[in-house]
Design an enzyme around this catalytic site. Structure first.
Site, PDB file in Angstrom:
ATOM      1  N   THR B  71       0.859  -1.991   0.211  1.00 28.33           N
ATOM      2  CA  THR B  71      -0.202  -0.150   0.175  1.00 28.33           C
ATOM      3  C   THR B  71       1.131   0.902   0.371  1.00 28.33           C
ATOM      4  OG1 THR B  71      -1.697  -0.979   1.281  1.00 28.33           O
ATOM      5  CG2 THR B  71      -1.591   1.127   1.203  1.00 28.33           C
ATOM      6  N   HIS B 178       3.747 -10.253   3.497  1.00 30.46           N
ATOM      7  CA  HIS B 178       3.698 -11.212   4.011  1.00 30.46           C
ATOM      8  C   HIS B 178       2.213 -12.469   3.297  1.00 30.46           C
ATOM      9  CE1 HIS B 178      -0.893  -9.280   3.850  1.00 30.46           C
ATOM     10  NE2 HIS B 178       0.264  -8.034   3.655  1.00 30.46           N
ATOM     11  N   THR B 214      13.790   5.130   9.796  1.00 35.57           N
ATOM     12  CA  THR B 214      14.212   3.911  10.092  1.00 35.57           C
ATOM     13  C   THR B 214      13.439   2.708   9.855  1.00 35.57           C
ATOM     14  OG1 THR B 214      15.106   5.928  12.443  1.00 35.57           O
ATOM     15  CG2 THR B 214      15.728   3.319  12.082  1.00 35.57           C
ATOM     16  N   CYS B 303      -9.201  -7.090   2.458  1.00 43.05           N
ATOM     17  CA  CYS B 303      -8.201  -5.769   3.143  1.00 43.05           C
ATOM     18  C   CYS B 303     -10.237  -4.829   2.575  1.00 43.05           C
ATOM     19  CB  CYS B 303      -7.471  -4.903   2.015  1.00 43.05           C
ATOM     20  SG  CYS B 303      -5.947  -5.733   2.395  1.00 43.05           S
TER      21      CYS B 303
END
Lengths: 360, 360
Positions: B71, B178, B214, B303
């Site tokens: 996304t 994933h 990070t 989703c």
């Protein structure tokens, strides 16, 4: 060689509680958006972590939006409202400064229709800035200078000093998990109840429609556990011991190198951070020499490593170029020991004497 | 109760290789932006994972930008260039559709100065769309219809069907970890060498200045290990066995419920996905009934669960509202067994018979 890690402001080691929560989360197969039992279990884990983070930050769970870190959280507020200017404190972290820098921190009074963005505790110096709201209940810019919104970067503060979003007067806060012992790459945007912002990412509609994208379930589990443990450590006084070690470090350095400047000493500071300037000895050189000797320290925020020579933060505090390029940041954690500190001071002083001898 | 997970297109279980890499990464304390040994070790781990992902995707490591998922990767391309329109295939995932939908997929020929965005394999149906570049070396919109850029969502394809970014003709690709057995909340944007895009996030300047913040070091380590393992499984023919199980499932369903429609059957499909329509029996009801019986399946992409009743994807393929609301997606993985499939078919058919009896 023994390594001694004294760069907690760059990132803290993963807490045992976070590790255990993450390993447990690895067994959950579901997508939190799925309606079946596997999906609901993953969703429940995310909501449990949301409550843990909310408790540590002092806000309601519904005010927590999980993000990929503080940088993304800052980015979500880059354009909080059309025509709404964001003013950024000149000592703020690059993430805020670059995203939100529509205008520099104002010298003139502000009218309404603006957001002030500031760091609650500075990552390079540990200096704590009192939010404008809390100075005698007045904004420092005069009675008519009330900005609409206050954004606080609490990344370095949460878990180290008492803070609660609910009494901070802030409308938004940003933080990251890895500074408080959670994993890197996860963080949160806190949005005060009733404040409406546009989502940065749309699509799946996760995070109450405010941040789409499948959740970092394992990372979020680690964030929640770390936040809970950090809040407990703070309540238990763990950072009082760290502040004593920090003072011991500064005393040892001051005794051996009496022209060293300790940035922010005497004023409100994080308990774990010492930023000191040995004028003329470049911070980058100090970092490399100390690294070779087994100590991990920093010459600024990790995110600006290798990019700037003179610290923008120190320049903004009034230091000249030479001084601002000669700063070292030593940041301690609850695992830091007296032995770590004494060995660091001894090693640093020996190298400093060599620098002085060469410079003479 | 035994649970049987048949929702791999929503998210796949974490691979053992990913778990091991993530647990190992938990011991690395450094911030990849730090210059000391701890920082360099974290940076090396990220770069190792970048090479693993690049090998699985068939691109150069320097073309991989790690993100918080597909996304975010899509969002980075929402405005690839000022005045540059993005046209999105009508069956694409919500993440693409919402972000990039400046215009719908064009019916008219396209001139230059445009980007086409499409999914290589559809998450709901498994149907594989041939990229325009590959149809006889011509774009389907005629000789003058060359768009500037092609963006492929390869999230469901990588590790399941042969694909290499380098020969795909695409300028950009997006994927998430994933779906191929890595952790949730990490993904990548692949950008063809020489193509310049503006960063979505600025600040620390990570990911070669293209994505600040990070890095999700632990998640990235898992992504790399999962990508490597997925590529190996694909080469070993693991999905050929899965395709046989998928066909076995469809045969069993078709035999017991002969008016069932199998979406995309006979054309190019992912080996693991079966999307079938039992007209009049709502997909959401099927999901709940099968969940209670111990099976995790889906009525669309995870989703969009609970948000739409009739699948936009099926509507775009020409199904009417009733049919588009009566679809079930069963998506298999390499751990799926023949027993899983036969028990699923038996259970589903028994419930289908009850539905038919009530409807009659």
């Amino acid at each position: 060689m023994t390594r001694t890690y004294l760069d907690y402001n760059a990132t803290a080691p993963l807490r045992d509680e976070a590790r255990a929560a993450m390993v447990a989360a690895m067994d959950l197969v579901g997508n939190p958006s799925s309606v079946h039992a596997e999906g609901r279990a993953a969703k429940a884990l995310v909501e449990n972590a949301r409550a843990q983070v909310a408790a540590a930050v002092g806000c309601a769970p519904s005010e927590v939006i999980f993000t990929s870190g503080a940088t993304e959280a800052a980015q979500m507020l880059a354009h909080p409202r059309p025509g709404h200017d964001v003013f950024v404190q000149d000592t703020a972290h690059d993430a805020l400064f670059s995203h939100l820098k529509l205008s520099d921190w104002p010298e003139r009074p502000l009218g309404p229709g603006h957001t002030l963005a500031m760091g609650l505790a500075n990552s390079e110096t540990g200096v704590i800035t009192q939010p404008p709201e809390q100075i005698d209940g007045q904004w420092p810019y005069g009675d008519t200078a009330r900005a609409d919104w206050l954004l606080l970067d609490v990344t370095q503060a949460v878990g180290r000093i008492p803070f609660a979003f609910s009494w901070s007067g802030a409308d938004f806060a940003i933080l990251s998990a890895h500074k408080l012992g959670g994993p890197k790459g996860v963080g949160a945007l806190i949005v005060r109840q009733g404040v409406d912002i546009d989502p940065l990412t749309t699509g799946g509609g996760q995070e109450m429609g405010r941040r789409s994208g499948t959740e970092n379930v394992i990372g979020i589990a680690g964030f929640g556990a770390a936040a809970e443990a950090a809040a407990r450590d703070l309540a238990d006084g763990a950072w009082d011991r760290v502040a004593k070690l920090r003072d011991m470090l500064e005393d040892a350095i001051a005794t051996g190198a009496n022209n060293t400047i300790f940035v922010g000493k005497g004023g409100p500071r994080l308990p774990n951070t010492s930023c000191f300037v040995a004028p003329g000895w470049k911070g980058e050189t100090q970092v490399m020499q100390m690294d070779l000797a087994g100590f991990a320290v920093s010459a600024g925020s990790a995110c600006s490593s290798g990019k700037v020579r003179a610290s923008r933060v120190l320049r903004a505090m009034g230091f000249d170029d030479i001084a601002a390029a000669s700063a070292l940041r030593v940041s301690l954690g609850t695992a830091t020991t007296e032995d770590d500190i004494l060995r660091f001071a001894e090693t640093w002083l020996a190298k400093y004497m060599k620098f002085r001898a060469r410079a003479a």
